[in-house]
Write a protein that holds these residues in place. Structure first.
Motif, PDB file in Angstrom:
ATOM      1  N   GLN A 140       3.722   3.510 -11.291  1.00 62.32           N
ATOM      2  CA  GLN A 140       3.501   3.404  -9.904  1.00 62.32           C
ATOM      3  C   GLN A 140       4.488   3.960  -9.258  1.00 62.32           C
ATOM      4  OE1 GLN A 140       1.163   0.873  -8.099  1.00 62.32           O
ATOM      5  NE2 GLN A 140       2.046   2.376  -6.457  1.00 62.32           N
ATOM      6  N   ASP A 142       3.606   6.980  -6.389  1.00 66.33           N
ATOM      7  CA  ASP A 142       4.485   7.030  -5.158  1.00 66.33           C
ATOM      8  C   ASP A 142       5.026   7.950  -4.882  1.00 66.33           C
ATOM      9  OD1 ASP A 142       3.665   4.300  -4.759  1.00 66.33           O
ATOM     10  OD2 ASP A 142       5.483   3.327  -5.226  1.00 66.33           O
ATOM     11  N   THR A 144       4.126  10.856  -1.355  1.00 62.36           N
ATOM     12  CA  THR A 144       5.058  11.453  -0.184  1.00 62.36           C
ATOM     13  C   THR A 144       4.658  12.696   0.311  1.00 62.36           C
ATOM     14  OG1 THR A 144       6.462  12.715  -1.953  1.00 62.36           O
ATOM     15  CG2 THR A 144       7.081  10.119  -1.713  1.00 62.36           C
ATOM     16  N   LYS A 188      -2.589   7.413   0.932  1.00 62.27           N
ATOM     17  CA  LYS A 188      -2.511   5.865   0.933  1.00 62.27           C
ATOM     18  C   LYS A 188      -3.551   5.795   2.159  1.00 62.27           C
ATOM     19  CE  LYS A 188       1.718   4.041  -0.800  1.00 62.27           C
ATOM     20  NZ  LYS A 188       2.837   3.245  -0.723  1.00 62.27           N
ATOM     21  N   LEU A 199      -4.623   4.586  -3.188  1.00 65.17           N
ATOM     22  CA  LEU A 199      -4.362   5.841  -3.209  1.00 65.17           C
ATOM     23  C   LEU A 199      -5.567   6.793  -3.544  1.00 65.17           C
ATOM     24  CD1 LEU A 199      -0.978   5.299  -5.431  1.00 65.17           C
ATOM     25  CD2 LEU A 199      -1.111   6.067  -3.052  1.00 65.17           C
TER      26      LEU A 199
END
Length: 668
Positions: free
Chosen positions: A66, A70, A74, A82, A87
């Motif tokens: 995860q 993430d 970015t 997102k 995702l």
């Protein structure tokens, strides 16, 4: 297999060489998983499974996956987007990521060659392994080396590593690595590189990895007994080197060192006991302390152990290790559940009570529980959030104690930094924070672990001693044979080789096979000594004959030289004598000629001279009359033979002249 090797080498390369953080290397790998498995939108479970199947990385936790996803979502990376809590993949950027090594990197070929070499090497042992088994064993060896980082993390992966442990293969790999190192090979360098990659993969899943950063100026590292034995050099040079390297790094980072009073007393008493038992040969390895077992395994004598006892104070001074007294109980503090901790440790040691505890283990557990309890007291009531604020941390080599000391069942205060950590765990953390400064430590620890893998296991020793004791009682072996098996270092070494440190490989015939080898060794030793004696006698005889021949030759040369010198001297003497004879003859002829001429002159002019002097001088006249009388007397006596004749006088003149010339020419 190649993908697993590639993935570990790639993680090490990007982190240690390209200086990326531990998350960035996973981004290209995740991209490949997404492409090959057509994952869109992103599912954490699917990514985790794809990483295991494609790259062989199965220790990623869901939390780690995860976090990496993430990072990919970015704005700086922008590979994932997102939408509605999901995702999705940005396919345009997906293809820009690629995991690759340097073009000249030969890690795959080197690993393949290493596996082949170890497979061939295994032919020296009872159980052999093919190349595929060795490849799997090497990967498991690397996993087990880094297992300390998984303590309390991914339980499934942790137990899988323990379950799949093959002690016989680990023994062969460890023996090969040690032998290869002694021959100047690079097997340890290759494994060290892969171990670093494995460390990075484990660190990603280590919760709160960032909490381990920072200096250790306010941290006291509490040295556990077995780690102190390593510092003391009681457990092979490799363990000592690794321990000293780790201590140096900790000291460089500001850490302070101490030992609990009971651990320090344990060191002194264990050394005293080991010295006495080695001196008297009165010991039973089943009931012996770990120090005595290490001493016997390493072949230390009582004198060497006595030197170690003397060296204890020097080690304490060298590292400034303070004696830690029993800490006070803080206000409002509740001690850990000691009984539960004891049960957890005993269960771990006996593997769910499948065997009884050894005598030395009972004493050891009591001291370990005290150490854990005291360290919790030092930390007090507040929760430790990071390493630099943990106040105290036990440093040990015991994986069981490190794991059980942090079990959530024993204490209501859930520290984020464990109370007890192994040397490997702490070394991995320090390396991840300062990879360039601490590179040599990983290699030393790897070699240290190889040495530990070939040390004989307590359960195996116990089974061996129980077996031979039963055979002695049944009179299947004699008293002398029993003594050979129980006191010989060779017996322990053979037991280790025969079973490859796996108790499952021990059979009813193992002790008999070991005894047969020992007795054959004795016969071979006697035969070797006999042959050596014969060889020495023959060598001495040959040397004597050679010496005699040489002396005779030298004597002959000396005699020949002296003969030549004598001949030369004789020739010189003959030449001198000839010259002396010539000179003497010449002088005698001259002298005799002169005398003859004088006499003839006198006799011829006798009458004339008388008339010449007469009337001129009475003194001359009387002088001449005297000469004339002497000549007359000489003539008469010479005729009668009463005085030397003319010929004899000439011979005497020759003789005296010859002697004088010879003395002058020869210098004597």
């Amino acid at each position: 297999m190649n993908e697993s090797i590639f993935s570990l080498a790639y993680l090490q390369y990007t982190y240690e060489v390209l200086h990326k953080d531990i998350l960035d290397p996973y981004i290209p790998m995740f991209c490949r998983c997404i492409l090959e498995k057509s994952i869109n939108p992103i599912g954490i479970k699917e990514i985790k499974e794809a990483m295991a199947s494609i790259y062989g990385i199965s220790n990623l936790t869901y939390g780690a996956v995860q976090v990496i996803c993430d990072r990919m979502a970015t704005s700086k990376v922008g590979i994932l987007e997102k939408k509605d809590g999901m995702l999705y993949v940005n396919k345009e950027k997906l293809y820009t990521q690629q995991a690759e090594l340097r073009k000249d990197d030969s890690i795959i070929e080197d690993f393949d060659r290493l596996a082949s070499n170890i497979s061939n090497y295994s032919q020296n042992f009872p159980k052999t392994f093919d190349k595929k088994e060795v490849e799997d064993g090497l990967m498991h060896f690397i996993d087990y080396h880094g297992i300390d980082l998984l303590c309390g993390q991914e339980k499934e992966v942790f137990h899988k590593i323990l379950k799949n442990e093959d002690k016989r293969l680990a023994y062969v790999i460890s023996r090969y690595v040690i032998d290869d190192k002694d021959k100047g090979g690079n097997a340890v360098d290759l494994l060290n590189r892969l171990a670093k990659g494995n460390t990075i993969s484990n660190l990603v899943s280590l919760s709160g990895h960032s909490n381990y950063a920072g200096n250790l100026q306010n941290v006291t590292i509490v040295i556990d007994t077995p780690f102190f034995y390593n510092l003391l050099g009681a457990n092979c040079d490799s363990n000592r080197d690794a321990a000293e390297e780790l201590m140096s790094i900790l000291k460089r980072n500001g850490a302070h060192f101490s030992m609990y009073q009971h651990n320090l007393h344990e060191v002194y008493s264990a050394l005293e006991d080991a010295i006495q038992r080695l001196r008297t040969h009165n010991y039973d390895l089943r009931k012996s302390s770990r120090l005595l077992k290490m001493a016997i395994s390493e072949g230390f004598s009582s004198i060497q152990m006595d030197a170690m006892r003397t060296n204890v104070d020097e080690i304490l001074r060298k590292w400034d290790i303070k004696e830690e007294l029993v800490p006070d109980v803080p206000n409002g503090y509740v001690d850990i559940d000691v009984q539960t901790l004891k049960e957890i440790i005993e269960e771990a040691y006996t593997k769910n009570h499948t065997r009884d505890l050894f005598h030395h283990e009972i004493n050891m557990i009591e001291k370990d529980i005290d150490s854990i309890c005291f360290t919790y007291r030092i930390r007090g009531n507040s929760i430790v959030e990071n390493l630099k604020g943990c106040k105290a941390l036990i440093l040990t080599t015991n994986k069981i104690i490190a794991a059980t000391s942090n079990d959530e069942r024993i204490n209501r205060t859930k520290h984020k930094i464990p109370v007890c950590a192994t040397d490997i765990f702490l070394s991995c953390i320090l390396w991840s924070n300062y990879p360039e400064k601490n590179d040599s430590l990983n290699k030393k620890l790897l070699i240290s672990e190889c040495y530990n893998n070939i040390l004989i296991d307590d359960t195996l020793i116990t089974k061996f001693y129980e077996d031979i004791k039963a055979k002695k009682l049944a009179r299947n072996i004699s008293e002398s044979q029993y003594m050979e098996l129980t006191t010989s270092r060779l017996a322990i070494s053979l037991l280790s080789e025969k079973t490859q440190n796996d108790i499952e490989a021990y059979t009813d015939r193992t002790s008999a096979e070991i005894l047969a080898i020992i007795e054959q060794e004795h016969k071979d030793e006697v035969e070797r000594v006999r042959k050596e004696g014969e060889e020495k006698v023959n060598a001495f005889r040959e040397q004597s004959e050679e010496k005699e021949t040489r002396l005779l030759a030298e004597h002959k040369i000396a005699l020949d030289t002296k003969d030549n010198q004598i001949c030369n001297l004789q020739d010189q003497i003959k030449n001198v004598e000839k010259r002396c004879e010539s000179i003497a003859i010449c002088v005698s002829h001259i002298f005799s000629g002169l005398v003859t001429l004088v006499l003839l002159f006198l006799f011829w002019n006798k009458g004339n001279l008388v008339h010449l002097f007469e009337g001129n001088c009475k003194l001359l006249n009387w002088w001449w009359i005297g000469i004339d009388g002497l000549l007359t007397v000489w003539a008469v006596l010479n005729w009668l033979g009463w005085i030397p004749k003319y010929v004899d006088l000439k011979a005497r003149i020759w003789k005296y002249t010859f002697k004088i010339c010879k003395r002058v020419l020869l210098g004597n």
